[in-house]
Design a protein around this motif. Structure first.
Motif, PDB file in Angstrom:
ATOM      1  N   PRO A 153     -23.571  -4.533  -7.899  1.00 29.02           N
ATOM      2  CA  PRO A 153     -22.226  -4.762  -8.189  1.00 29.02           C
ATOM      3  C   PRO A 153     -21.245  -3.974  -6.997  1.00 29.02           C
ATOM      4  N   ASP A 154     -19.889  -4.513  -7.145  1.00 28.73           N
ATOM      5  CA  ASP A 154     -19.010  -3.671  -6.636  1.00 28.73           C
ATOM      6  C   ASP A 154     -17.804  -3.630  -7.302  1.00 28.73           C
ATOM      7  N   TYR A 155     -16.609  -3.296  -6.554  1.00 28.81           N
ATOM      8  CA  TYR A 155     -15.439  -3.284  -7.383  1.00 28.81           C
ATOM      9  C   TYR A 155     -14.188  -3.995  -6.251  1.00 28.81           C
ATOM     10  N   ASP A 156     -13.063  -4.498  -7.000  1.00 24.86           N
ATOM     11  CA  ASP A 156     -12.111  -5.080  -6.248  1.00 24.86           C
ATOM     12  C   ASP A 156     -10.921  -4.192  -6.245  1.00 24.86           C
ATOM     13  N   HIS A 157     -10.525  -3.655  -5.314  1.00 25.44           N
ATOM     14  CA  HIS A 157      -9.620  -2.614  -5.136  1.00 25.44           C
ATOM     15  C   HIS A 157      -8.444  -2.679  -4.218  1.00 25.44           C
ATOM     16  N   ILE A 158      -7.132  -2.818  -4.765  1.00 21.79           N
ATOM     17  CA  ILE A 158      -5.900  -2.724  -3.797  1.00 21.79           C
ATOM     18  C   ILE A 158      -5.263  -1.395  -4.099  1.00 21.79           C
ATOM     19  N   LEU A 159      -4.799  -0.893  -2.847  1.00 17.74           N
ATOM     20  CA  LEU A 159      -4.108   0.410  -2.877  1.00 17.74           C
ATOM     21  C   LEU A 159      -2.839   0.252  -1.974  1.00 17.74           C
ATOM     22  N   ALA A 160      -1.945   1.050  -2.637  1.00 14.96           N
ATOM     23  CA  ALA A 160      -0.663   1.187  -1.756  1.00 14.96           C
ATOM     24  C   ALA A 160      -0.355   2.424  -1.084  1.00 14.96           C
ATOM     25  N   TYR A 161       0.187   2.532   0.115  1.00  9.85           N
ATOM     26  CA  TYR A 161       0.540   3.859   0.656  1.00  9.85           C
ATOM     27  C   TYR A 161       1.579   3.563   1.602  1.00  9.85           C
TER      28      TYR A 161
END
Length: 221
Positions: free
Chosen positions: A164-172
């Protein structure tokens, strides 16, 4: 009449022959410096591709309003598009997808989100990522994040490379002249990395990490 019916049947057959045909929901993020869409993938057809696009809304009034509402914020927006073949976004696709109709939704379009701009035309400016996902179970001890954007406002998108894995979007917020190269973190199962871990990898202050736009594991089990 018969000609029109035949055309519809042929079109239906063409869609059925392409395993990527379907409704491809996307996370929508960005602002004044750029608008981006990230396909919400799964490990089965027709959604077994990780795809990231740079886009704009064809109607300039809607485009400007949307960029103002998204700019500098981490609230989740999603795209609920008409059905199309995801394969048309592949590099060297014989019939590239240039635009599509979609509802632009504040929140998750399948989880109580509210449509803000209905039946908008989304123009595909550039395909930033197109990767087929492997359905095989496998672990990876690191998490690689692709950088999106080259100005002050940047985004990180995790490359999906495990199951399994994860979908991740982050702002900086990036410093002037900051590198646009991908970064790699130590991965600990399906735990979301902390702002401090991102700050260390990016060599920036922790308060420059604005926060997560999207983090989801259920579709990638």
């Amino acid at each position: 009449m018969k000609t029109a019916l035949l055309a519809l049947l042929l079109a239906g057959s063409a869609h059925a022959a392409d395993a990527t045909y379907g409704e491809h929901g996307m996370a929508l993020f960005g602002g004044k410096e750029g608008l981006y869409a990230s396909h919400l993938p799964m490990f089965h057809a027709p959604h077994d591709y990780q795809v990231v696009l740079q886009v704009h809304v064809a109607d300039p009034v809607t485009d400007a309003a949307l960029r103002r509402r998204l700019d500098g914020k981490t609230a989740l927006w999603t795209i609920a598009p008409e059905k199309f073949e995801l394969s048309r976004l592949a590099p060297q696709a014989p019939s590239p997808l240039k635009h599509f109709k979609a509802d632009l939704v504040l929140g998750h379009f399948e989880q109580g989100g509210k449509t803000q701009y209905a039946a908008s035309t989304i123009v595909v400016d550039k395909v930033l990522m197109f990767r087929k996902l492997s359905p095989e179970t496998g672990a990876n001890g690191t998490a690689t994040y692709m950088q999106i954007g080259s100005g002050k406002q940047r985004y990180l998108i995790k490359q999906i490379d495990s199951r399994p894995d994860y979908d991740h979007i982050l702002a900086y917020r990036a410093a002037p002249g900051a590198s646009t190269e991908s970064i790699t973190l130590i991965k600990q199962a399906l735990r979301e990395p902390t702002p401090a871990e991102f700050a260390t990898a990016l060599h920036i202050r922790c308060d420059a990490i604005k926060g997560t736009i999207y983090f989801y594991t259920d579709d990638l089990r």
